[in-house]
Design a protein around this motif. Structure first.
Motif, PDB file in Angstrom:
ATOM      1  N   ALA A  23       5.434  14.012  -4.997  1.00 27.45           N
ATOM      2  CA  ALA A  23       5.412  13.919  -3.731  1.00 27.45           C
ATOM      3  C   ALA A  23       4.466  12.926  -3.270  1.00 27.45           C
ATOM      4  O   ALA A  23       4.539  12.225  -2.019  1.00 27.45           O
ATOM      5  N   LEU A  24       3.437  12.430  -3.975  1.00 25.96           N
ATOM      6  CA  LEU A  24       2.726  11.117  -3.974  1.00 25.96           C
ATOM      7  C   LEU A  24       3.442  10.037  -4.026  1.00 25.96           C
ATOM      8  O   LEU A  24       3.004   8.986  -3.390  1.00 25.96           O
ATOM      9  N   VAL A  25       4.433   9.951  -4.700  1.00 21.82           N
ATOM     10  CA  VAL A  25       5.252   8.667  -5.001  1.00 21.82           C
ATOM     11  C   VAL A  25       5.620   8.196  -3.785  1.00 21.82           C
ATOM     12  O   VAL A  25       6.740   9.013  -3.158  1.00 21.82           O
ATOM     13  N   GLY A  26       5.495   6.894  -3.428  1.00 27.20           N
ATOM     14  CA  GLY A  26       6.250   6.492  -2.157  1.00 27.20           C
ATOM     15  C   GLY A  26       5.217   6.817  -0.958  1.00 27.20           C
ATOM     16  O   GLY A  26       5.789   6.200   0.129  1.00 27.20           O
ATOM     17  N   MET A  27       4.308   7.354  -0.960  1.00 31.39           N
ATOM     18  CA  MET A  27       3.610   7.907   0.082  1.00 31.39           C
ATOM     19  C   MET A  27       2.530   6.685   0.368  1.00 31.39           C
ATOM     20  O   MET A  27       2.047   5.817  -0.520  1.00 31.39           O
ATOM     21  N   ALA A  28       2.148   6.443   1.581  1.00 30.11           N
ATOM     22  CA  ALA A  28       1.224   5.581   2.144  1.00 30.11           C
ATOM     23  C   ALA A  28      -0.123   5.856   1.424  1.00 30.11           C
ATOM     24  O   ALA A  28      -0.376   7.016   1.212  1.00 30.11           O
ATOM     25  N   LEU A  29      -0.882   4.808   0.880  1.00 34.58           N
ATOM     26  CA  LEU A  29      -2.144   4.809   0.078  1.00 34.58           C
ATOM     27  C   LEU A  29      -3.207   5.771   0.943  1.00 34.58           C
ATOM     28  O   LEU A  29      -3.723   6.529   0.466  1.00 34.58           O
TER      29      LEU A  29
ATOM     30  N   ALA B   4      -2.134   9.411   0.888  1.00 35.41           N
ATOM     31  CA  ALA B   4      -2.446   9.882  -0.366  1.00 35.41           C
ATOM     32  C   ALA B   4      -4.050  10.359  -0.742  1.00 35.41           C
ATOM     33  O   ALA B   4      -4.462  11.292  -1.098  1.00 35.41           O
ATOM     34  N   LEU B   5      -4.582   9.211   0.072  1.00 37.75           N
ATOM     35  CA  LEU B   5      -6.194   9.619  -0.366  1.00 37.75           C
ATOM     36  C   LEU B   5      -6.948  10.126   0.929  1.00 37.75           C
ATOM     37  O   LEU B   5      -8.225  10.554   0.810  1.00 37.75           O
ATOM     38  N   GLY B   6      -6.354  10.621   2.011  1.00 37.65           N
ATOM     39  CA  GLY B   6      -6.838  10.986   3.246  1.00 37.65           C
ATOM     40  C   GLY B   6      -8.075  10.273   3.807  1.00 37.65           C
ATOM     41  O   GLY B   6      -9.058  10.855   4.319  1.00 37.65           O
ATOM     42  N   VAL B   7      -7.637   8.849   3.801  1.00 35.31           N
ATOM     43  CA  VAL B   7      -8.538   7.894   4.417  1.00 35.31           C
ATOM     44  C   VAL B   7      -7.992   7.126   5.535  1.00 35.31           C
ATOM     45  O   VAL B   7      -6.717   6.843   5.436  1.00 35.31           O
TER      46      VAL B   7
ATOM     47  N   LEU C 269       0.910  -1.094   0.057  1.00 31.83           N
ATOM     48  CA  LEU C 269      -0.022   0.001  -0.001  1.00 31.83           C
ATOM     49  C   LEU C 269       0.796   1.188   0.150  1.00 31.83           C
ATOM     50  O   LEU C 269       0.464   2.231   0.689  1.00 31.83           O
ATOM     51  N   ARG C 270       1.847   1.195  -0.806  1.00 35.79           N
ATOM     52  CA  ARG C 270       2.683   2.241  -1.092  1.00 35.79           C
ATOM     53  C   ARG C 270       2.479   2.771  -2.562  1.00 35.79           C
ATOM     54  O   ARG C 270       2.413   1.968  -3.436  1.00 35.79           O
ATOM     55  N   VAL C 271       2.212   3.969  -2.766  1.00 30.88           N
ATOM     56  CA  VAL C 271       2.017   4.663  -4.124  1.00 30.88           C
ATOM     57  C   VAL C 271       3.167   4.519  -4.981  1.00 30.88           C
ATOM     58  O   VAL C 271       4.126   4.929  -4.583  1.00 30.88           O
ATOM     59  N   THR C 272       3.095   3.843  -6.140  1.00 27.58           N
ATOM     60  CA  THR C 272       4.357   3.594  -7.008  1.00 27.58           C
ATOM     61  C   THR C 272       4.229   4.787  -8.260  1.00 27.58           C
ATOM     62  O   THR C 272       5.407   4.854  -9.030  1.00 27.58           O
ATOM     63  N   ARG C 273       3.027   4.948  -8.496  1.00 29.15           N
ATOM     64  CA  ARG C 273       2.988   6.011  -9.802  1.00 29.15           C
ATOM     65  C   ARG C 273       1.586   6.849  -9.538  1.00 29.15           C
ATOM     66  O   ARG C 273       0.614   6.618  -9.078  1.00 29.15           O
ATOM     67  N   ALA C 274       2.148   8.110  -9.844  1.00 31.19           N
ATOM     68  CA  ALA C 274       0.987   9.011 -10.013  1.00 31.19           C
ATOM     69  C   ALA C 274       0.978   9.883 -11.188  1.00 31.19           C
ATOM     70  O   ALA C 274       2.108  10.630 -11.308  1.00 31.19           O
ATOM     71  N   GLU C 275      -0.171   9.968 -11.675  1.00 33.23           N
ATOM     72  CA  GLU C 275      -0.160  10.809 -13.117  1.00 33.23           C
ATOM     73  C   GLU C 275      -1.483  11.687 -12.982  1.00 33.23           C
ATOM     74  O   GLU C 275      -2.466  11.433 -12.211  1.00 33.23           O
ATOM     75  N   GLY C 276      -1.560  12.627 -13.919  1.00 33.80           N
ATOM     76  CA  GLY C 276      -2.809  13.347 -14.015  1.00 33.80           C
ATOM     77  C   GLY C 276      -2.757  14.958 -13.057  1.00 33.80           C
ATOM     78  O   GLY C 276      -1.514  15.093 -12.790  1.00 33.80           O
ATOM     79  N   ASP C 277      -3.774  15.146 -12.996  1.00 28.92           N
ATOM     80  CA  ASP C 277      -3.973  16.449 -12.270  1.00 28.92           C
ATOM     81  C   ASP C 277      -3.811  16.175 -10.688  1.00 28.92           C
ATOM     82  O   ASP C 277      -4.848  16.477 -10.017  1.00 28.92           O
ATOM     83  N   CYS C 278      -2.763  15.695 -10.252  1.00 33.69           N
ATOM     84  CA  CYS C 278      -2.613  15.326  -8.665  1.00 33.69           C
ATOM     85  C   CYS C 278      -2.763  16.564  -7.860  1.00 33.69           C
ATOM     86  O   CYS C 278      -3.469  16.501  -6.596  1.00 33.69           O
ATOM     87  N   ALA C 279      -2.235  17.680  -8.267  1.00 33.99           N
ATOM     88  CA  ALA C 279      -2.223  18.822  -7.708  1.00 33.99           C
ATOM     89  C   ALA C 279      -3.698  19.338  -7.176  1.00 33.99           C
ATOM     90  O   ALA C 279      -3.999  19.872  -5.973  1.00 33.99           O
ATOM     91  N   GLN C 280      -4.627  19.421  -8.150  1.00 33.62           N
ATOM     92  CA  GLN C 280      -5.755  19.620  -7.899  1.00 33.62           C
ATOM     93  C   GLN C 280      -6.917  18.714  -7.160  1.00 33.62           C
ATOM     94  O   GLN C 280      -7.552  18.914  -6.253  1.00 33.62           O
TER      95      GLN C 280
END
Length: 328
Positions: free
Chosen positions: A36-42, A45-48, A17-28
């Motif tokens: 910043a999302l890559v390597g973060m706990a899922l 990243a989702l705020g859950v 449950l570690r983010v390996t890839r992040a694409e698109g309009d992640c900032a929005q």
């Protein structure tokens, strides 16, 4: 289509449950840039909660394109921004669990809440009928010549509140309506007079008059009067309630350019500070939108439906002007 145009992002994550890839309009959408999302706990990243992240991972590994909804309530480098409501489409992307993440707030901006059309239809059926029965009973009681002055006052208040509820139902129904407007040519002054008549008892209680000044030889406008009347009536009443007793609501009808007629409504008591300008016509977003917080939102939907427009001018000081523009 470019994910930025959809206000969407894509995430993939490992079995731990570690983010390996992040694409698109992640900032929005997720309030952090992709790096910043890559390597973060899922769950971060989702705020859950972590348990919720494990549930989402399990749904994704079923690879059935499951749809889930989460609320991102925190994140990003600045303060404590409002919550983002996200739609996740979960599945497998090769060997990785993944999700397409859509920002629902952006998709639904300016639109009625989901299923509000069904809700308003149900409310009209379930509330209007008993409300009509109550109204008839109150009006019958009011004709009793033996009532005391106190009971007469009570029935007057009951009648006023019944009319208020009827207007609230009209606004909710109109804001959620999806049908095409039935356009025809009408004299705008007549529509204003009919709208005024709908709130005549409330205006009479405060001895307030609606003063309509009409430019000579004004052409008829294309409008659906049945839809415009109730929302315009509520806006006129909103203005009237801010005036002192025996005040006058000023309405001006004029042709500003060929093919268009404007209705200018002065609201001397209301102010429009800069922080409210972006939400003035949003449902529940304006302190001026009395009438269950839908009066200005419903007005904008009606005006857009007839091919017109509504705008407001004002400042932090009292004194606003609403301009409704119609096609002639």
């Amino acid at each position: 289509m470019n994910a930025h145009l959809l206000q969407a992002a894509q995430l993939a994550w490992s079995p731990n449950l570690r983010v390996t890839r992040a694409e698109g309009d992640c900032a929005q959408v997720l309030r952090r840039d992709a790096k910043a999302l890559v390597g973060m706990a899922l769950h971060t990243a989702l705020g859950v909660p972590q348990e919720r992240a494990r549930e989402l991972d399990a749904r994704a590994r079923e690879d059935r394109r499951a749809v889930e909804f989460v609320t991102l309530s925190a994140g990003g480098p600045t303060g404590n921004p409002p919550a983002n409501h996200l739609r996740l489409v979960l599945g497998m992307d090769g060997e990785e669990a993944a999700a397409g993440v859509l920002d629902l707030g952006t998709v639904l901006e300016g639109a009625p809440p989901v299923q509000i059309s069904k809700l308003s239809s149900s409310l009209s059926h379930e509330i209007r009928n008993p409300l009509s029965s109550v109204k008839m009973a109150v009006q019958t009681l009011a004709r009793n010549t033996g009532l005391s002055d106190r009971d007469k006052r009570r029935l007057t208040i009951a009648n006023r509140e019944i009319r208020t509820m009827e207007r609230m139902l009209w606004l909710l129904s109109e804001y959620g309506r999806e049908s095409v407007a039935n356009l025809d040519a009408h004299a705008l002054r007549s529509v204003v007079q009919e709208a005024t008549a709908m709130v005549a008892p409330e205006l009479a209680e405060r001895r307030i008059e609606v003063d309509v000044k009409e430019e000579a030889d004004l052409p008829r406008v294309r409008v659906d009067p049945n839809r415009l009347r109730p929302v315009l009536a509520q806006v006129l009443l909103n203005v009237a309630m801010g005036l002192p007793e025996e005040g006058r609501v000023q309405v001006t009808l004029r042709q500003d350019d060929p093919g268009h007629v404007s209705l200018i409504l002065d609201d001397p008591a209301a102010a429009l500070p800069p922080e409210d300008r972006g939400t003035l016509f949003d449902p529940f977003g304006s302190r001026l939108a009395r009438g269950a917080g839908l009066s200005l939102a419903a007005l904008r939907r009606v005006m857009t439906g007839v091919g017109g427009d509504v705008a407001a001018q004002g400042s932090a000081e009292p004194g606003m002007v609403f301009t409704l523009t119609f096609a002639a």
